[in-house]
Design a protein around this motif. Structure first.
Motif, PDB file in Angstrom:
ATOM      1  N   TYR A   1      33.446  34.428  -4.507  1.00 39.44           N
ATOM      2  CA  TYR A   1      32.341  34.985  -3.716  1.00 39.44           C
ATOM      3  C   TYR A   1      31.300  35.601  -4.648  1.00 39.44           C
ATOM      4  N   HIS A   2      30.062  35.632  -4.177  1.00 37.13           N
ATOM      5  CA  HIS A   2      28.991  36.276  -4.925  1.00 37.13           C
ATOM      6  C   HIS A   2      28.859  37.726  -4.472  1.00 37.13           C
TER       7      HIS A   2
ATOM      8  N   SER B   1      30.981  34.958  13.732  1.00 38.02           N
ATOM      9  CA  SER B   1      31.494  36.233  13.207  1.00 38.02           C
ATOM     10  C   SER B   1      31.325  37.333  14.256  1.00 38.02           C
TER      11      SER B   1
ATOM     12  N   GLY C   1      35.238  36.646   7.488  1.00 35.80           N
ATOM     13  CA  GLY C   1      33.884  36.243   7.105  1.00 35.80           C
ATOM     14  C   GLY C   1      33.165  37.460   6.552  1.00 35.80           C
ATOM     15  N   SER C   2      32.242  37.218   5.638  1.00 36.49           N
ATOM     16  CA  SER C   2      31.611  38.328   4.920  1.00 36.49           C
ATOM     17  C   SER C   2      30.777  39.241   5.821  1.00 36.49           C
TER      18      SER C   2
ATOM     19  N   ARG D   1      30.983  42.015  -0.988  1.00 37.37           N
ATOM     20  CA  ARG D   1      30.735  40.762  -0.250  1.00 37.37           C
ATOM     21  C   ARG D   1      30.076  41.061   1.083  1.00 37.37           C
TER      22      ARG D   1
ATOM     23  N   THR E   1      27.010  27.755   4.499  1.00 34.45           N
ATOM     24  CA  THR E   1      26.889  28.939   3.633  1.00 34.45           C
ATOM     25  C   THR E   1      27.349  28.656   2.199  1.00 34.45           C
TER      26      THR E   1
ATOM     27  N   GLY F   1      20.108  35.261   6.845  1.00 38.55           N
ATOM     28  CA  GLY F   1      21.201  35.056   5.882  1.00 38.55           C
ATOM     29  C   GLY F   1      20.889  33.924   4.917  1.00 38.55           C
TER      30      GLY F   1
END
Ligand SMILES: C[C@](O)(CO)[C@H](O)COP(=O)(O)OP(=O)(O)OC[C@H]1O[C@@H](n2ccc(N)nc2=O)[C@H](O)[C@@H]1O
Ligand SMILES: Nc1ncnc2c1ncn2[C@@H]1O[C@H](COP(=O)(O)OP(=O)(O)OP(=O)(O)O)[C@@H](O)[C@H]1O
Length: 286
Positions: free
Chosen positions: A25-26, A103, A130-131, A148, A174, A250
């Motif tokens: 993940y970023h 989400s 989910g982030s 995240r 995503t 997003g």
């Protein structure tokens, strides 16, 4: 027993993406804003023993396991003793639109479980779904998000505005969008400077004072514009309409317009509704 639970959505008023971490993940720094969703969950207790949960899908289709089912499993894994449930949700918000529609369905169930004392999950736990779930399940109208998206600092008060969520005919995956951003940065040597909370506070203060902000900072804008020239038309339309702010939802594909709550949104709605590349228009007020 039957319950009706409203589902939330989110847009990012500012979104900076940092480096890819070892977990795949970023790191992000973002200003989350909760918006009302046109979707609701209906939750009904099944009063028959030895019956499994039933999760119904209707409306706009989506791929993969229902996030509501995953949320139910997560709740039970964390000790919630839930009866068998029948849960329905008619989908209006297109999947892959960047507003966390799925989400938000999962977050609604998590909020319901918390409210009725079944379980109270931590942001690090709901982030498994989910982030964006930690923010959506939290209930704050605005929050600065780090990590995240699970490291949340609620901000208040909210912003009074109205506007549109605009979903194009294409969708954005995503994971692919994050991959494309990394590739674009490597190819063009773009900087990875993350926004800080002060930048978010400035945006909020402008919106509260009804000052024009324009295109909101989001690192995915360059990725989306490189794939679909229509976004430039979108920004021009928002400016023409006298919007306070506009931006990408997003990692896309949706985009949103923020208007003064006193503005007449009729002509902008008509123009947006006539665009051949727009699949769905959702008006909001909050
Ligand atoms: C773009 C945002 O909506 C901003 O709020 C979120 O970061 C994305 O949240 P999301 O759609 O719920 O995505 P997730 O289900 O958490 O992640 C899907 C995939 O996107 C990539 N991903 C996601 C979030 C993140 N911070 N870094 C990533 O690289 C990962 O490959 C991950 O496997
Ligand atoms: N109830 C649901 N509603 C919508 N999508 C769902 C649902 N359950 C699972 N999904 C899947 O989960 C993915 C992520 O959904 P979500 O709506 O949270 O994110 P998004 O930001 O709007 O879109 P994406 O992450 O796909 O870009 C969807 O693309 C879809 O394949």
């Amino acid at each position: 027993m039957e319950w009706i639970e409203p589902c939330p959505l989110k847009v990012n008023l500012c979104l900076g993406v940092g480096h890819l971490q070892a977990d795949g993940y970023h790191e992000v720094e973002t200003l989350f804003w909760r918006l009302p969703s046109p979707e609701i969950l209906t939750i009904r207790e099944i009063n028959v023993n030895n019956v499994r949960d039933r999760i119904f899908r209707s409306g706009d289709p989506f791929a993969g396991e229902h996030l509501v089912r995953r949320a139910l499993d997560l709740l039970r894994r964390h000790g919630a003793v839930l009866p068998p449930l029948e849960i329905g949700c008619s989908k209006v918000v297109p999947a892959g639109g960047g507003v966390g529609g799925g989400s938000g369905n999962a977050a609604a169930l998590i909020r319901w479980a918390r409210r009725y004392g079944f379980a109270s999950l931590l942001p690090e736990e709901t982030g498994e779904l989910g982030s964006d779930v930690p923010f959506l399940a939290d209930g704050a109208p605005l929050a600065w998000g780090g990590g995240r998206g699970e490291r949340l600092l609620p901000l208040s008060p909210g912003v009074q505005a109205k506007g549109f969520l605009v979903f194009p005919r294409w969708v954005s995956c995503t994971a692919e969008a994050y991959g494309r951003l990394d590739a674009l940065r490597e190819a063009c040597g773009l900087s990875q400077e993350l926004p800080d909370r002060e930048e978010g506070e400035r945006i909020l203060s402008d919106l509260r004072e009804r000052r024009v902000v324009g295109l909101l900072p989001n690192d995915f804008v360059s990725v989306s514009e490189s794939l679909h020239g229509e976004y430039r038309e979108a920004w021009a339309l928002a400016e023409w309409a006298g919007a306070l702010a506009w931006g990408l939802c997003g990692s896309g594909s949706g985009w949103f317009v923020v208007l003064d709550p006193r503005a007449d949104a009729t002509s902008l709605g008509q123009v947006l509704g006539r665009l051949s590349w727009v699949r769905r228009l959702v008006a909001w007020e909050g």
